[in-house]
Design an enzyme around this catalytic site. Sequence first.
Site: not given
Ligand code: XIL
Length: 379
Positions: A162, A268
């Site tokens: 990010e 994701e």
């Molecule tokens: C999220 C997790 O799913 C949660 O459990 C945590 O509280 C916050 O992070 N982008 C990403 C992930 O790259 O690491 C994030 O994961 C969601 C958004």
Amino acid sequence: MNKNLLFLTLPFALTLGSTFPERKPMVEPAPLKDSFKGKFRIGAAVSTATLRGQEAGVEPIVRRHFDSVTAENAMKPDAMQPREGQFTFDDADKLVAMATETGAEVVGHTLVWHSQTPGWFFEGKDGQPLSRDVALARMRAHIKTVVGRYKGRVKEWDVVNEAINDGPGVLRDTPWRKAIGDDYIAEAFRAAHEADPSAILVYNDYNIELDYKRPKALELLKKLLDQKVPVHAVGIQSHWRIENPPLAEAEKAIQEFSALGLKVMITELDMGVLPSRYQGADISVTEGMTPEQVAVMNPYTKALPDEIDQKHAEKMASAFELFLRYRKVIGRVTLWGVHDGGSWLNNFPVRGRTDYPLLFDRSLKPKPAFFAVQKAAGS
Ligand code: XIL
């Protein structure tokens, strides 16, 4: 009788005893990973609670259906190095051990990010701003230790997460960028490559499939490639909803990123069904709301209407049909979680909602989306 059938029949036999006729056992669906063999890997993010054995029933699903695993939180900087020089590997080790047993590939997520990174990384001496040299040394030490420990076992790393700005300009003004400068991204990839020259190194971000951010991602990646920075793939997070985005935008992104010579990873994927005013995955965002507003924004607390469940399955299937068409350039598709009850979307961007974004429901049963995806894969 095969082992799975026995496993499922046994509890029935025990609870019903011999006076009742044997109930028809539930037959587990074929492993999803088998449907995608020879196409791309199919992955899931595994929560720390699952790794610690606190979520009965989830780990067997991961073992059976997925041939790629990502730690949902256990390999982030705050989990790996909470204090300078003090590394905690227990949870991450568990993920790697599980994957070794099942033959799944492990994805390391993530090394350099502005979120879930302890404050000490960015503290200068005596309250002074952090110098480039110290920041670089900390970043390199973290990467060297973490990537080095799992060398050859974690095959793929989300190196930088990010880094692209949602607002004006290309780069997000993170503490890493402030201390080191724009080249912190290149330096992170170089350090990861040095620590494990055979690992696949990924740049990972959200919304980079969308028109407003895709050109910035292309610009950044092109620059890195021109400078011979070892970046091998781009991760499109794909936190989507059934209404948005149009898959045509994702298709464009897959085409344009792969034209740079990069592999594309869907890193994701989830498909939320709830309304949202915010479309993104910046974890620092929370939509503040009154209880009345939350009720409107949280319409399916008891159950999901069939019609929405069906819509969810159709959108998931369309997404996978798209991925399958581009299977030559897509290395893996990872779901961000296993079952609806464990999804981060229940708390993002509004806390305490009931969302239904994944392939397994709250009682760990495969949903219509599971079967739709399996069908899309051709089995
Ligand atoms: C999220 C997790 O799913 C949660 O459990 C945590 O509280 C916050 O992070 N982008 C990403 C992930 O790259 O690491 C994030 O994961 C969601 C958004």
